[in-house]
Design an enzyme around this catalytic site. Sequence first.
Site, PDB file in Angstrom:
ATOM      1  N   GLY A  70      -1.373   6.418  -2.889  1.00 38.79           N
ATOM      2  CA  GLY A  70      -2.482   6.303  -3.845  1.00 38.79           C
ATOM      3  C   GLY A  70      -3.603   5.476  -3.246  1.00 38.79           C
ATOM      4  O   GLY A  70      -4.773   5.896  -3.219  1.00 38.79           O
ATOM      5  N   HIS A  71      -3.256   4.290  -2.710  1.00 35.68           N
ATOM      6  CA  HIS A  71      -4.274   3.454  -2.059  1.00 35.68           C
ATOM      7  C   HIS A  71      -4.895   4.198  -0.879  1.00 35.68           C
ATOM      8  O   HIS A  71      -6.101   4.122  -0.645  1.00 35.68           O
ATOM      9  CB  HIS A  71      -3.646   2.173  -1.496  1.00 35.68           C
ATOM     10  CG  HIS A  71      -3.061   1.265  -2.515  1.00 35.68           C
ATOM     11  ND1 HIS A  71      -1.729   0.957  -2.569  1.00 35.68           N
ATOM     12  CD2 HIS A  71      -3.662   0.574  -3.531  1.00 35.68           C
ATOM     13  CE1 HIS A  71      -1.517   0.106  -3.557  1.00 35.68           C
ATOM     14  NE2 HIS A  71      -2.659  -0.136  -4.159  1.00 35.68           N
ATOM     15  N   LYS A  78      -5.242   6.353 -11.972  1.00 39.33           N
ATOM     16  CA  LYS A  78      -3.960   5.992 -12.609  1.00 39.33           C
ATOM     17  C   LYS A  78      -4.170   4.826 -13.569  1.00 39.33           C
ATOM     18  O   LYS A  78      -3.610   4.786 -14.637  1.00 39.33           O
ATOM     19  CB  LYS A  78      -2.900   5.635 -11.578  1.00 39.33           C
ATOM     20  CG  LYS A  78      -1.546   5.407 -12.272  1.00 39.33           C
ATOM     21  CD  LYS A  78      -0.456   5.117 -11.302  1.00 39.33           C
ATOM     22  CE  LYS A  78      -0.443   3.677 -10.898  1.00 39.33           C
ATOM     23  NZ  LYS A  78      -0.124   2.766 -12.013  1.00 39.33           N
ATOM     24  N   ASP A  79      -5.023   3.877 -13.148  1.00 39.15           N
ATOM     25  CA  ASP A  79      -5.353   2.756 -14.029  1.00 39.15           C
ATOM     26  C   ASP A  79      -6.630   3.129 -14.783  1.00 39.15           C
ATOM     27  O   ASP A  79      -7.713   2.580 -14.525  1.00 39.15           O
ATOM     28  CB  ASP A  79      -5.544   1.490 -13.192  1.00 39.15           C
ATOM     29  CG  ASP A  79      -4.259   1.119 -12.474  1.00 39.15           C
ATOM     30  OD1 ASP A  79      -3.285   0.792 -13.149  1.00 39.15           O
ATOM     31  OD2 ASP A  79      -4.222   1.196 -11.237  1.00 39.15           O
ATOM     32  N   SER A  93       2.888   4.349  -7.468  1.00 38.12           N
ATOM     33  CA  SER A  93       2.528   2.986  -7.860  1.00 38.12           C
ATOM     34  C   SER A  93       3.354   2.010  -7.035  1.00 38.12           C
ATOM     35  O   SER A  93       4.494   2.318  -6.670  1.00 38.12           O
ATOM     36  CB  SER A  93       2.865   2.816  -9.356  1.00 38.12           C
ATOM     37  OG  SER A  93       3.056   1.459  -9.672  1.00 38.12           O
ATOM     38  N   LEU A 153       0.823  -1.217   0.000  1.00 37.90           N
ATOM     39  CA  LEU A 153       0.000   0.000   0.000  1.00 37.90           C
ATOM     40  C   LEU A 153       0.857   1.268   0.000  1.00 37.90           C
ATOM     41  O   LEU A 153       1.904   1.329   0.642  1.00 37.90           O
ATOM     42  CB  LEU A 153      -0.926  -0.012   1.221  1.00 37.90           C
ATOM     43  CG  LEU A 153      -1.882  -1.207   1.276  1.00 37.90           C
ATOM     44  CD1 LEU A 153      -2.755  -1.135   2.518  1.00 37.90           C
ATOM     45  CD2 LEU A 153      -2.758  -1.289   0.025  1.00 37.90           C
ATOM     46  N   HIS A 154       0.365   2.266  -0.717  1.00 34.79           N
ATOM     47  CA  HIS A 154       1.072   3.546  -0.823  1.00 34.79           C
ATOM     48  C   HIS A 154       0.036   4.666  -0.738  1.00 34.79           C
ATOM     49  O   HIS A 154      -1.168   4.410  -0.572  1.00 34.79           O
ATOM     50  CB  HIS A 154       1.877   3.602  -2.124  1.00 34.79           C
ATOM     51  CG  HIS A 154       1.071   3.229  -3.346  1.00 34.79           C
ATOM     52  ND1 HIS A 154      -0.059   3.908  -3.743  1.00 34.79           N
ATOM     53  CD2 HIS A 154       1.219   2.218  -4.235  1.00 34.79           C
ATOM     54  CE1 HIS A 154      -0.542   3.368  -4.831  1.00 34.79           C
ATOM     55  NE2 HIS A 154       0.200   2.318  -5.147  1.00 34.79           N
TER      56      HIS A 154
HETATM   57  O1  PAF Z   1      -5.618  -2.064  -9.279  1.00 37.65           O
HETATM   58  C1  PAF Z   1      -5.292  -3.104  -8.682  1.00 37.65           C
HETATM   59  O2  PAF Z   1      -4.557  -3.070  -7.697  1.00 37.65           O
HETATM   60  C2  PAF Z   1      -5.826  -4.440  -9.179  1.00 37.65           C
HETATM   61  O3  PAF Z   1      -5.882  -4.481 -10.556  1.00 37.65           O
HETATM   62  C3  PAF Z   1      -7.179  -4.830  -8.546  1.00 37.65           C
HETATM   63  C4  PAF Z   1      -8.273  -3.867  -8.952  1.00 37.65           C
HETATM   64  C5  PAF Z   1      -7.058  -4.854  -7.032  1.00 37.65           C
HETATM   65  C6  PAF Z   1      -7.598  -6.220  -9.024  1.00 37.65           C
HETATM   66  O4  PAF Z   1      -6.654  -7.178  -8.679  1.00 37.65           O
END
Ligand code: PAF
Length: 293
Positions: A37-38, A150-151, A186, A34-35
């Site tokens: 962003g999370h 970001k994704d 990331s 975790l960083h």
């Molecule tokens: O973004 C992520 O960390 C992953 O793609 C996710 C959404 C947890 C699915 O494994």
Amino acid sequence: MEIINRRQRMSSVARKIRREQDKTVGLVPTMGALHDGHLSLVREARRMCDVVVVSVFVNPTQFGPGEDFEHYPRDLTKDTALLTDYNVDYIFAPTVEEIYPKGFSTYVNVEGLSEQLEGASRPGHFRGVATVVTVLLNTIRPDFAFFGQKDAQQALVIRRLVKDLAFDTEIVILPIVREDSGLAISSRNLYLTPDEQNSAAVIHKALVQAKSAYKEGERNANRIMEIIRNTVESEPRARLDYVAVTDAETLERVDRVDDRPTLIALAAYVGKTRLIDNTILNKVKKKDGAATQ
Ligand code: PAF
């Protein structure tokens, strides 16, 4: 805070919270390491929901052969300490066998959106993402689920999935969190050496230059991509994988940027590490910064 490893237990805890306690549940799906962003997702989940669940699961089906599944950073002890500080209620940290038990054979494929950009460079990646997100949403049945911009393509794939398969979950997408250098935060930044960290700032610099060119009147998508390519490749440690200028909703390539929201997305290697980043031109502004479905 409780750490839950079993799908069945997670399911019954979440059911109880929803039915007996009539509380809202927010899910932040992660692969751990975790960083900030999370943590921005966790903070928003905490603000919006009564009960917050963070899933920590390095999902094997979204990694291709030769990718970094084995080496992906894992540190549940550190993640747990961070999430305790953020007042999270449950960590769902299943084993691979728990999510994909013997005989598992149903996969979810979001057609169209999954094939270009990241999907072209990483075939099967979004099938793995859509499948695990389906299992997580069905296990927890959250009112809200939180993902990062970001994704960008992942966010679109998940929104489509939730809409098409009628999940009763609202998807919340939150802005990219960046280092002071502009580098998008990331888990894979952990692979970068200090020199590579400095070099990786070129990715954001390229997006900023493309955006300034747009502001100064450039509308030709090829020329915008050229700016990105030249800037990234001016950095000796960086190599562009792809850059694309697309409609921000459909991911269809555009030749000319008009007034519609337009995504500029790229992936680049810095040393051996593959990083992605993006920006949106003509973004529709939301009052609270969060974009919900
Ligand atoms: O973004 C992520 O960390 C992953 O793609 C996710 C959404 C947890 C699915 O494994």
